[in-house]
Design an enzyme around this catalytic site. Structure first.
Site, mmCIF file in Angstrom:
data_model
loop_
_atom_site.group_PDB
_atom_site.id
_atom_site.type_symbol
_atom_site.label_atom_id
_atom_site.label_comp_id
_atom_site.label_asym_id
_atom_site.label_seq_id
_atom_site.Cartn_x
_atom_site.Cartn_y
_atom_site.Cartn_z
ATOM 1 N N SER A 140 0.852 -1.194 0.000
ATOM 2 C CA SER A 140 0.000 0.000 0.000
ATOM 3 C C SER A 140 0.883 1.238 0.000
ATOM 4 C CB SER A 140 -0.880 0.014 1.252
ATOM 5 O OG SER A 140 -1.567 1.251 1.352
ATOM 6 N N TYR A 154 -1.881 -0.376 10.345
ATOM 7 C CA TYR A 154 -1.976 -0.908 8.981
ATOM 8 C C TYR A 154 -0.788 -0.435 8.144
ATOM 9 C CZ TYR A 154 -3.805 -1.077 4.135
ATOM 10 O OH TYR A 154 -3.969 -1.273 2.790
HETATM 11 P P1 NAP Z 1 -11.456 -5.792 0.337
HETATM 12 O O1 NAP Z 1 -12.347 -5.193 -0.694
HETATM 13 O O2 NAP Z 1 -11.779 -5.638 1.773
HETATM 14 O O3 NAP Z 1 -11.266 -7.357 -0.034
HETATM 15 C C1 NAP Z 1 -10.413 -8.120 0.761
HETATM 16 C C2 NAP Z 1 -10.412 -9.548 0.282
HETATM 17 O O4 NAP Z 1 -9.473 -10.264 1.119
HETATM 18 C C3 NAP Z 1 -11.742 -10.250 0.451
HETATM 19 O O5 NAP Z 1 -11.879 -11.228 -0.561
HETATM 20 C C4 NAP Z 1 -11.617 -10.936 1.817
HETATM 21 O O6 NAP Z 1 -12.417 -12.122 1.950
HETATM 22 C C5 NAP Z 1 -10.152 -11.310 1.796
HETATM 23 N N1 NAP Z 1 -9.580 -11.455 3.128
HETATM 24 C C6 NAP Z 1 -9.618 -10.573 4.156
HETATM 25 N N2 NAP Z 1 -8.999 -11.082 5.227
HETATM 26 C C7 NAP Z 1 -8.574 -12.317 4.875
HETATM 27 C C8 NAP Z 1 -7.911 -13.355 5.544
HETATM 28 N N3 NAP Z 1 -7.550 -13.237 6.829
HETATM 29 N N4 NAP Z 1 -7.656 -14.507 4.879
HETATM 30 C C9 NAP Z 1 -8.037 -14.652 3.588
HETATM 31 N N5 NAP Z 1 -8.666 -13.704 2.892
HETATM 32 C C10 NAP Z 1 -8.938 -12.552 3.533
HETATM 33 O O7 NAP Z 1 -9.972 -5.188 0.207
HETATM 34 P P2 NAP Z 1 -9.206 -4.544 -1.065
HETATM 35 O O8 NAP Z 1 -9.415 -3.091 -1.031
HETATM 36 O O9 NAP Z 1 -9.500 -5.299 -2.276
HETATM 37 O O10 NAP Z 1 -7.700 -4.795 -0.584
HETATM 38 C C11 NAP Z 1 -6.921 -5.871 -1.069
HETATM 39 C C12 NAP Z 1 -5.470 -5.602 -0.723
HETATM 40 O O11 NAP Z 1 -5.100 -4.330 -1.271
HETATM 41 C C13 NAP Z 1 -5.190 -5.522 0.763
HETATM 42 O O12 NAP Z 1 -3.941 -6.117 1.052
HETATM 43 C C14 NAP Z 1 -5.139 -4.026 1.030
HETATM 44 O O13 NAP Z 1 -4.342 -3.713 2.139
HETATM 45 C C15 NAP Z 1 -4.520 -3.538 -0.270
HETATM 46 N N6 NAP Z 1 -4.773 -2.110 -0.543
HETATM 47 C C16 NAP Z 1 -6.041 -1.640 -0.744
HETATM 48 C C17 NAP Z 1 -6.226 -0.285 -0.979
HETATM 49 C C18 NAP Z 1 -7.584 0.336 -1.185
HETATM 50 O O14 NAP Z 1 -7.671 1.578 -1.216
HETATM 51 N N7 NAP Z 1 -8.646 -0.436 -1.340
HETATM 52 C C19 NAP Z 1 -5.120 0.569 -1.036
HETATM 53 C C20 NAP Z 1 -3.857 0.057 -0.823
HETATM 54 C C21 NAP Z 1 -3.692 -1.288 -0.590
HETATM 55 P P3 NAP Z 1 -14.030 -12.033 2.184
HETATM 56 O O15 NAP Z 1 -14.590 -11.536 0.878
HETATM 57 O O16 NAP Z 1 -14.410 -13.437 2.461
HETATM 58 O O17 NAP Z 1 -14.259 -11.082 3.309
#
Ligand code: NAP
Length: 245
Positions: A140, A154
């Site tokens: 991130s 985080y």
């Molecule tokens: P999200 O929409 O909350 O989706 C998260 C996904 O990860 C979901 O499929 C969830 O499963 C799964 N998950 C969560 N905890 C888990 C665990 N303990 N074991 C296995 N699977 C797990 O998040 P996102 O925004 O797509 O983020 C994905 C990645 O990108 C993360 O590492 C986050 O830190 C990074 N990121 C996101 C952003 C942003 O702005 N969105 C920015 C920078 C970095 P369920 O569907 O079953 O809940």
């Protein structure tokens, strides 16, 4: 006909991980992915990847649980007999909290998922990946911005992901495996609402030089490039996908 290659995506049910699963399927990969608990969304992602022509294995598995991680890799091996790439995408923010508000329990949960779980997946993958294999860690921009006032725990966990990426790239190079990270900025997924800030992307868009949030698909494009042979001399890279933020 070219051999089909297999990628494992952690947290592939929704958001950025689901976009990676769908794009990988369209680019000719077979795909295994995990999710934490939302089986309905995982089923939608699984169906989309199948419709794109991929063989798909979807598994409920908590990346923070070492036994579940071991079982995940065993299941991939049993189903596909090979693993060519890993995308460590599963991650959580924990609640909005300053350092003084946050608790050890929050730090432990976030680090267990974002750092220890990711390291365990890397360990399992390196035991299996062939020369030419690749790992992409979804870090991130918070690792550089610091998360102060929002989610410092985080941001610190993503700092660990960046450093692990640089170090592991050096260790894995001898094996012919590339290790890189993407550093997404403000991406329009459900992550913000889950941290109690549903309007976060809209509220903060003006502070992004490109004046908008990004999409999960825009991050997936960068991930698929890092996995591909087009990035054959790229390892240890931390690639911002953040509209300049
Ligand atoms: P999200 O929409 O909350 O989706 C998260 C996904 O990860 C979901 O499929 C969830 O499963 C799964 N998950 C969560 N905890 C888990 C665990 N303990 N074991 C296995 N699977 C797990 O998040 P996102 O925004 O797509 O983020 C994905 C990645 O990108 C993360 O590492 C986050 O830190 C990074 N990121 C996101 C952003 C942003 O702005 N969105 C920015 C920078 C970095 P369920 O569907 O079953 O809940």
């Amino acid at each position: 006909m070219a051999e089909r290659t297999v990628v494992l995506v952690t947290g592939g049910g929704r958001g950025i991980g689901a976009a990676v699963v769908r794009l990988a399927a369209r680019r000719g990969w077979d795909v295994a992915f995990t999710y934490a608990g939302n089986a309905a969304r995982a089923a939608e992602t699984e169906a989309a990847a199948r419709d794109a022509g991929a063989q798909v294995l979807a598994m409920q598995a908590d990346v923070a649980d070492p036994r579940a991680v071991a079982a995940t890799f065993a299941a991939v091996e049993a189903r596909f007999g090979r693993l060519d790439a890993l995308v460590n995408n599963a991650g959580i923010t924990g609640p909005k909290a300053t350092l003084r508000e946050s608790t050890d329990a929050v730090w432990e949960q976030v680090f267990r998922t974002n750092v220890l779980g990711l390291a365990a997946c890397c360990r399992e993958a390196l035991a299996r990946l062939p020369a030419g294999g690749a790992i992409v860690n979804v870090s991130s921009r918070a690792s550089q911005i610091g998360g102060g006032g929002e989610w410092i725990h985080y941001a610190a966990s993503k700092g660990a992901v960046d450093t692990l990426t640089i170090g592991l790239a050096k260790e894995a190079a001898a094996q012919g495996v590339r290790v890189n990270a993407v550093n997404p900025g403000l991406i329009d997924t459900e992550l913000h609402a889950m941290a109690g800030m549903p309007d976060r992307v809209a509220r903060m868009s003006a502070a992004v030089p490109m004046a908008r949030g990004g999409s999960a698909e825009e991050v997936a494009e960068a991930v698929l490039w890092l996995l591909s042979d087009a990035a054959s001399y790229v390892t240890g890279a931390l690639l911002p996908v953040s509209g300049g933020r």
